[in-house]
Every structure is written in structure tokens, then in C-alpha cells.
Design a protein around this motif. Sequence first.
Motif, PDB file in Angstrom:
ATOM      1  N   UNK A 288       0.814  -1.212   0.000  1.00  0.00           N
ATOM      2  CA  UNK A 288       0.000   0.000   0.000  1.00  0.00           C
ATOM      3  C   UNK A 288       0.853   1.269   0.000  1.00  0.00           C
ATOM      4  N   UNK A 291       1.990   2.842  -3.125  1.00  0.00           N
ATOM      5  CA  UNK A 291       0.954   3.581  -3.879  1.00  0.00           C
ATOM      6  C   UNK A 291       0.612   4.905  -3.194  1.00  0.00           C
ATOM      7  N   UNK A 295       2.412   8.267   5.592  1.00  0.00           N
ATOM      8  CA  UNK A 295       1.366   9.090   6.222  1.00  0.00           C
ATOM      9  C   UNK A 295       1.863  10.510   6.459  1.00  0.00           C
ATOM     10  N   UNK A 299       0.267  17.133   1.320  1.00  0.00           N
ATOM     11  CA  UNK A 299      -0.107  17.630  -0.010  1.00  0.00           C
ATOM     12  C   UNK A 299      -0.342  19.132   0.070  1.00  0.00           C
TER      13      UNK A 299
ATOM     14  N   UNK B 145      -4.310  15.169   8.914  1.00  0.00           N
ATOM     15  CA  UNK B 145      -4.842  15.839   7.720  1.00  0.00           C
ATOM     16  C   UNK B 145      -3.793  15.793   6.613  1.00  0.00           C
ATOM     17  N   UNK B 146      -4.200  15.466   5.394  1.00  0.00           N
ATOM     18  CA  UNK B 146      -3.213  15.393   4.312  1.00  0.00           C
ATOM     19  C   UNK B 146      -2.606  16.756   3.953  1.00  0.00           C
ATOM     20  N   UNK B 147      -3.248  17.855   4.386  1.00  0.00           N
ATOM     21  CA  UNK B 147      -2.694  19.195   4.143  1.00  0.00           C
ATOM     22  C   UNK B 147      -1.921  19.702   5.357  1.00  0.00           C
ATOM     23  N   UNK B 178      -6.389   7.662   5.711  1.00  0.00           N
ATOM     24  CA  UNK B 178      -5.566   6.512   6.100  1.00  0.00           C
ATOM     25  C   UNK B 178      -4.227   6.880   6.713  1.00  0.00           C
ATOM     26  N   UNK B 179      -4.222   7.836   7.636  1.00  0.00           N
ATOM     27  CA  UNK B 179      -2.977   8.260   8.278  1.00  0.00           C
ATOM     28  C   UNK B 179      -2.810   7.681   9.683  1.00  0.00           C
ATOM     29  N   UNK B 207      -7.870   1.873   4.585  1.00  0.00           N
ATOM     30  CA  UNK B 207      -6.724   0.966   4.566  1.00  0.00           C
ATOM     31  C   UNK B 207      -5.599   1.488   3.660  1.00  0.00           C
ATOM     32  N   UNK B 208      -5.580   2.781   3.467  1.00  0.00           N
ATOM     33  CA  UNK B 208      -4.669   3.422   2.513  1.00  0.00           C
ATOM     34  C   UNK B 208      -3.223   2.965   2.651  1.00  0.00           C
ATOM     35  N   UNK B 209      -2.766   2.773   3.874  1.00  0.00           N
ATOM     36  CA  UNK B 209      -1.381   2.356   4.100  1.00  0.00           C
ATOM     37  C   UNK B 209      -1.305   0.977   4.774  1.00  0.00           C
ATOM     38  N   UNK B 210      -2.377   0.204   4.600  1.00  0.00           N
ATOM     39  CA  UNK B 210      -2.370  -1.190   5.051  1.00  0.00           C
ATOM     40  C   UNK B 210      -2.638  -1.403   6.529  1.00  0.00           C
ATOM     41  N   UNK B 239      -5.947  11.395  -2.969  1.00  0.00           N
ATOM     42  CA  UNK B 239      -4.500  11.622  -2.984  1.00  0.00           C
ATOM     43  C   UNK B 239      -3.701  10.357  -3.258  1.00  0.00           C
ATOM     44  N   UNK B 240      -4.371   9.225  -3.253  1.00  0.00           N
ATOM     45  CA  UNK B 240      -3.648   7.962  -3.401  1.00  0.00           C
ATOM     46  C   UNK B 240      -4.428   7.095  -4.388  1.00  0.00           C
ATOM     47  N   UNK B 242      -4.030   4.684  -6.446  1.00  0.00           N
ATOM     48  CA  UNK B 242      -4.000   3.228  -6.527  1.00  0.00           C
ATOM     49  C   UNK B 242      -4.250   2.526  -5.213  1.00  0.00           C
ATOM     50  N   UNK B 243      -4.358   3.288  -4.144  1.00  0.00           N
ATOM     51  CA  UNK B 243      -4.400   2.667  -2.812  1.00  0.00           C
ATOM     52  C   UNK B 243      -5.783   2.133  -2.480  1.00  0.00           C
ATOM     53  N   UNK B 244      -5.838   1.304  -1.454  1.00  0.00           N
ATOM     54  CA  UNK B 244      -7.100   0.749  -0.971  1.00  0.00           C
ATOM     55  C   UNK B 244      -7.976   1.857  -0.422  1.00  0.00           C
TER      56      UNK B 244
END
Lengths: 301, 301
Positions: A288, A291, A295, A299, B145-147, B178-179, B207-210, B239-240, B242-244
Motif C-alpha cells: 500500500x 501507492x 502518512x 499535499x 490531515x493530508x494538508x 488513512x494516516x 486501509x490506505x497504508x495497510x 491523494x492515493x 492506486x491505494x485501498x
Amino acid sequence: MERVYIHEVMPRDGLQNEPSFVSTEDKIRLIDRLSRTGVSKIEVTSFVSPKRVPNLRDAEEVMKGIQRVPGVCYTALVPNVKGAERALDCGVDEINVVISISETHNRKNVGCSVEESLDRLGKIVDLTGATSVTVNCTLGTAFGCPYEGEIAESRLLSIVARCVEQGVGGISLADTTGMANPRQVYRVCRRVKDAVPDLPLTLHFHNTRGMGLANVLEGLRAGVVRYDASLGGIGGCPFAPGASGNICTEDLVHMLQSMGYEVPVDLDALIRAARELQEILDRELPGQVIKAGKATDLHPA
Amino acid sequence: MERVYIHEVMPRDGLQNEPSFVSTEDKIRLIDRLSRTGVSKIEVTSFVSPKRVPNLRDAEEVMKGIQRVPGVCYTALVPNVKGAERALDCGVDEINVVISISETHNRKNVGCSVEESLDRLGKIVDLTGATSVTVNCTLGTAFGCPYEGEIAESRLLSIVARCVEQGVGGISLADTTGMANPRQVYRVCRRVKDAVPDLPLTLHFHNTRGMGLANVLEGLRAGVVRYDASLGGIGGCPFAPGASGNICTEDLVHMLQSMGYEVPVDLDALIRAARELQEILDRELPGQVIKAGKATDLHPA
């Protein structure tokens, strides 16, 4: 925080299951990259019959071709005495003998009974007598067998005891086809650790049913600090063609580091190696983090 | 063993992120199937602007078209008062208001400040005053937060307190991209549960990072028994690519049942529904159990 040791098994358990042969050159380059990431152990190859596992028919060339980094343990899987002799000739640091605790699976996998496998294990330990090479025993189907189903924990414990009698330097419990659940992992690991508290114990999980990293958490809670994992999460299982393989090294390291465990592995270098592997295999790998990124990768708003 | 409650969010969080529109008929058929599996709650749709989320432009038709099974809570996500009015007109059991605890993410997601969102939340609770409809608040980016990256836990706790003041009937903590890591999940859940012990608390993981199911384990250890999950693991994160996506419902139920938790959900029916979803979406879904089968599915030797 506790130190956790990462054992990279992609070159063996991963590549063994690939649909096509990865060139010796690519194998050596990937292993050399992995040697410099900080992983503790690398399972370089398997000394098996090239007819049974054609993907690893270059075991000698790979083992002799890699650049060995001091501090990294280079191990190889062997099914029998002949394999152990080949491995010793190549100067491995460790021999990893695989025995399935399921009678049916062991016969299918290495062609003999568990009792015969345990005998072979003793002979392999004897072979290494005058060397500094250690013998680890990986107990396959330790959490269940795809043919027999559940295997009594008492059987696992008695086989662990037999391995210790034979003089192994360590044991790995392998969830060969991804059947383990977290509660079982905790219970089994506690029992094994209580039985052989001083023996180095490794866990080998597959993510076949998505529980791989959850199982690691429960292994850690039970006090196990050594984990096998495969770059990119490759590996697979012959019974589950589309499913994930071994737990993914970079996803594991990402989780452990984010939790604060001491895992002195260069995660960025691992991710780069996984992306190179993805290019070599020319397909999307199960990992994962390759891809999604880490974390902590933010962005722009 | 403890009872765990499964909330199915595929019809909303999953389909919202799909590249193409799933027909109203297919949505209704899937939801009707899910209603009969034993899940506790289904997030049927989202009452948002059809321009912003064209995939859910049929919110009214879906909500009115499904066959409601007694005992299942039918909820819908709303970003504002207008959405809540539309949801009430369709007879939802619950309104799920989404507020990101990250200022930046909230502005991007619902177009206003967190303070304004909290005001709207109070107005929505007032709207439901004379009805039996409850209001749940989903706090997005609760684990990062992704930002903005990490968000202070004190900020989360003060927003939880504000939600309670506004009269919510429950809170969901959402790991929107998924952080979250397992250690953080345990710590945050304990703090929230200590602050509002009587408020129903739900966890919403991706599950972005498993780490999705590992995070569930730590949520359980912290005493949280309600989990959002998405059939087939669809959902994704912009933002991801291909990720789950969300944690996968059938993988979650498979893990919990194998651990012995009380989860009165028909896993076989769930797997069949996930395979139907896979046919409708015409691509391989991230879920593992749909590929590998259950751990108890044995193979002939």
C-alpha cells in the motif's frame, strides 16, 4: 520503545511464487539494495531442486554474487541435507530448514513425514557443527493447514520441543497460507515463548485474508520482535491466486516506525527498492505504501 | 465475547469515489442485499450537491427505493442544513453530519470553517427535534490531515465537546486519508471515551497504508465496538489513486468472527454481495477474502 528486527524474504518466498523467472542480475541488484536499507536478515534464496522451484535455480550464483554487508544475516531456505550442503558451500550465515507441522502439508511441500523432516533437521545441525552457521527452523502451517484445517497447539509445542532437542538456534512460526487470526497469534506466541523463553522466535505472516499487520500487533504484544516480510508484499499462495502474499516490508516498517518502535531501517530506500521491484515484475504489487506514500507525506492545499 | 457492530458505508463512501455512476437499480439491489446480512447500520447515500458528487445524484430515489429491514439503521451523510432537510424528507433513521477537524480540509470538503460547520450541526439537531431521527457527527481527519499533518488531540477533544453541546447522539472518528497508526488509535480513543464515556463512538478507517484492520484491533482494545467498513474495500482517497479504500467489510467481519467476537453477520452473504459488487464495477476490488475465501475453507489434499 522496543527494537523490532525485520527479515526480508522477498528474494526467496516472493520470487519463488512469481509466474516468471527474475534474472540473476536483477536478483543480485535488489538484494544489494536491501542490504543497505538496515534490515537485519535477508533470505537470499532456497537450495531446493531446480525442477521443483525453477525460479530459484540460480541459488549458487545469487548467494555468491551479492555484496555482503556486515551485520546483515544472509540466510537460505533448505528442505533437506543436500540443500544444506549446497548452502554451506556458498557461505550462508544461517540455514533455514522448513518443516510443516501439518503431516499432509509437509509431505506435499518437502516429500516426507514430519518425523523424517525432524531427523533431517538434526543431521543439518550436525553438518554445521564446526562452522559459525546457525540453523533456524521455520514451522509451516503453524496457525492452520489448508488441507487439515486447525492443528492442535499441543502438536506445535511438541514439534518446537523436538526442534530444540535437535539443536536449532531459532524458530519461525509461519502462517503459510494466511489463516492466522490476531487472537490466535497472541495465544500461540505466548505458549511458545513460555515453553522456550530463550529461543529467538520469528513470525512469518501472509496477508492472504488482510490480517497480516493485525497479526504483527498481537505478536508484538506477546513479546515477539522478529518479523519476516516481503518487499512489495509479493509472495502469494497457490490456493489464492489473486490474494496478497507475505506481509509487505515497507508497509510493516511504515506502521512500526509510525507507532514509535525502534526499527532502524531506511523506509525511503525500501520504498524505492519496492518501486524498482514493481518495474522488474511489471505489475501492480500488493503493498500500500508504494501507492499512497507515507502518512507524513503532505499535499499542498 | 464482546458484541461488535458493523456499519456498511459502501453505498456512500465507496460509490462516491468510483470513476463512474452506478445505476440507481444496482445501488438499491446491493443495499437490499446488505440489509439482510445482519449489519447494524447502512450509510445509504449522501445528500450533497449533485454537481459536487454526481455519483450520488440519485440520493432521494435510492433512499425511497430500498426495502427497509427492521433493526437496521439507515443513515445518510449530509454536509449542511439543506442536505439534512432532504434527508428528513426521505425518512432516514439517522443524519450523519461530516465535519473535518482540520480547518483546511473542512473548507475544501464542505466549503466553510469548522466553527460554521458546528453551527450548522446545532441547526440540524434542532431540525430533528420533533422526530425520532438521531444526529451523528463524523469528525473527518481525526487522526491527521493530508494538508496540515498532525492535528492536536486537544483540538479533537474540544470539537467533540462542542458536538456534544450541540446535542449529537453519536460521534464517529474518521481517518479520512488513512494516516492513523494503531498506537495513536488506542490513545485517541481512550481520551475520547474518557471525555464522553456515554456517547456512542464509531471508528471509520481507511486501509490506505495497510493499517486498517490493525487500527481496528487497537480501537477494540480501547473499548470501541462500532466500525464503519465498505463492501469489497472500495472507497479510495483522491491523494492515493492506486491505494485501498475503506477497510473492507467482509475482511473485517472475517477477522472479528475468527477471533471470537460476537458479530451476528452472515459472512457468506457478505462475500456474495462483494462478488456482485465486483461484477458491477467490473474490476478487481481491494478486499482479500473475496479472493482467498475464508480461513476455514479447506482444500482437497
